[in-house]
Design a protein around this motif. Sequence first.
Motif, PDB file in Angstrom:
ATOM      1  N   TYR A 139      13.734 -59.113   7.974  1.00 14.03           N
ATOM      2  CA  TYR A 139      14.585 -58.668   8.914  1.00 14.03           C
ATOM      3  C   TYR A 139      13.500 -58.492  10.333  1.00 14.03           C
ATOM      4  N   GLU A 140      12.383 -58.229  10.167  1.00 16.03           N
ATOM      5  CA  GLU A 140      11.775 -57.964  11.256  1.00 16.03           C
ATOM      6  C   GLU A 140      11.370 -59.266  12.123  1.00 16.03           C
ATOM      7  N   MET A 141      11.477 -60.327  11.866  1.00 14.76           N
ATOM      8  CA  MET A 141      11.515 -61.602  12.568  1.00 14.76           C
ATOM      9  C   MET A 141      12.825 -61.865  13.034  1.00 14.76           C
ATOM     10  N   ASN A 142      14.029 -61.370  12.189  1.00 10.33           N
ATOM     11  CA  ASN A 142      15.242 -61.485  12.843  1.00 10.33           C
ATOM     12  C   ASN A 142      15.688 -60.584  13.864  1.00 10.33           C
ATOM     13  N   LYS A 143      14.900 -59.486  13.799  1.00  8.32           N
ATOM     14  CA  LYS A 143      15.323 -58.257  14.524  1.00  8.32           C
ATOM     15  C   LYS A 143      15.686 -58.226  16.124  1.00  8.32           C
ATOM     16  N   PRO A 144      14.863 -59.255  16.834  1.00  5.48           N
ATOM     17  CA  PRO A 144      15.148 -59.651  18.354  1.00  5.48           C
ATOM     18  C   PRO A 144      16.426 -60.137  18.333  1.00  5.48           C
ATOM     19  N   TYR A 145      16.770 -61.068  17.489  1.00  5.16           N
ATOM     20  CA  TYR A 145      18.246 -61.741  17.486  1.00  5.16           C
ATOM     21  C   TYR A 145      19.340 -60.748  17.440  1.00  5.16           C
ATOM     22  N   VAL A 146      19.097 -59.555  16.410  1.00  7.50           N
ATOM     23  CA  VAL A 146      19.864 -58.904  16.214  1.00  7.50           C
ATOM     24  C   VAL A 146      20.521 -57.917  17.394  1.00  7.50           C
ATOM     25  N   LEU A 147      19.468 -57.534  18.134  1.00  8.74           N
ATOM     26  CA  LEU A 147      19.323 -56.695  19.171  1.00  8.74           C
ATOM     27  C   LEU A 147      20.109 -57.450  20.353  1.00  8.74           C
ATOM     28  N   SER A 148      19.734 -58.899  20.391  1.00  9.36           N
ATOM     29  CA  SER A 148      20.379 -59.530  21.455  1.00  9.36           C
ATOM     30  C   SER A 148      21.627 -59.777  21.433  1.00  9.36           C
ATOM     31  N   VAL A 149      22.044 -59.915  20.056  1.00 10.49           N
ATOM     32  CA  VAL A 149      23.558 -60.262  19.919  1.00 10.49           C
ATOM     33  C   VAL A 149      24.361 -59.098  20.070  1.00 10.49           C
ATOM     34  N   LEU A 150      24.009 -57.815  19.913  1.00  6.49           N
ATOM     35  CA  LEU A 150      24.589 -56.680  20.133  1.00  6.49           C
ATOM     36  C   LEU A 150      24.827 -56.335  21.699  1.00  6.49           C
ATOM     37  N   GLN A 151      23.910 -57.035  22.484  1.00 11.12           N
ATOM     38  CA  GLN A 151      24.026 -57.169  23.965  1.00 11.12           C
ATOM     39  C   GLN A 151      25.069 -57.852  24.542  1.00 11.12           C
ATOM     40  N   GLY A 152      25.616 -58.783  23.351  1.00 15.06           N
ATOM     41  CA  GLY A 152      26.765 -59.859  23.937  1.00 15.06           C
ATOM     42  C   GLY A 152      26.211 -61.424  23.967  1.00 15.06           C
ATOM     43  N   ASN A 153      25.043 -61.560  23.479  1.00 15.59           N
ATOM     44  CA  ASN A 153      24.240 -62.944  23.610  1.00 15.59           C
ATOM     45  C   ASN A 153      24.653 -63.589  22.331  1.00 15.59           C
TER      46      ASN A 153
END
Length: 362
Positions: free
Chosen positions: A63-77
């Motif tokens: 999860y910690e490795m993927n967390k930046p992608y989770v936050l980014s996709v929730l911003q629409g990316n």
Amino acid sequence: MNKISNFTSMSEMVMENSLALHVYYDNNTVCRFVNKAVYEWFGKTPEEVIDKMTSKDLLGSLYEMNKPYVLSVLQGNNEQFERDIILPNGETRCALVNYYPNHNNGIIEGFFVDLVDITPLKSLENELLISNNMIGKQNKRLLNFANIVSHNLKSYSNNLASIVELLQEAESEEEREEMTGYLKNISDGFKTTINHLNEISKLENQITINNEVISINEYIEKSIQILKIQIVKSNAKVINLVNPELKLLINPVYMESILLNLITNAIKYKHPDRDPVIEINCIQENDKIVLSIKDNGSGIDLQRHGEDLFKIYKTFHGNKDAQGIGLFITKYQIESLGGEISVESEVNIGTTFKVYLSSKLV
């Protein structure tokens, strides 16, 4: 089973039964849909995951490795990346992961995750990289070979033409004898060059390499006997530390050539103030067989000559017997066997060549 509203019945069926993993999370990263592949990837059933587990719960240590992608996709990316995943059975697979948002009238209501096993593709990619690297090295050697042929033959041709012209203009028998001597020297040198080029040509054109089970210890002893006169004349001591029980599946002709060249070098480049001591060993190191030949000779200044060490016709000690072809051929043979060669050396201390072979222990 809860499924998001914008899935059609067909896409639901495809996703449900696909070997790829398909997940849908809401804005709170709670899983609202997952197909059956989740069991293969994470050891969970859809019933255990849907409406019960968050992205953090499902991914665990990832999860910690993927967390930046989770936050980014929730911003629409949209996000795409590769990730090594350890399956419940302990096997590691490389996955291509796609994160992309779910838009509903301009509002992000969650995000999709597609995860596809690309392990076979990565293995093939690695094999291609290794193969391309090897081909690139061989192409460089072929270009080097072509340049040598062109340069050397041109030099001999020009010198020969000049001496013939001087011979025709010679006014005394003494001058003619001198020119004839030059011609003989050129003839001898030309013959040696052709022999060398012929050796290299044979190596470049050899398509198949036939392997046999051999005792590496016996081949070392055989090489010592072949070089007996040189060993006695130089008062050298050759120490064979290789286990007599060690057997390899390898090309015997290449193995003999590699040993002869490296032992000969250790004798040829001995230190002027001491007798040569040559130590030979062969051990298992991870997935490689490592053959080492260590001497107490003159050593090589690797900062000055390291890049040219295995290039053809490169010599470094001013030794009149040095021809600069042995290490070139040795490196070619080792690489043809799927191996590598490295060197450690210190001036006035000695040199150690290490040959890393993929050959199998038998």
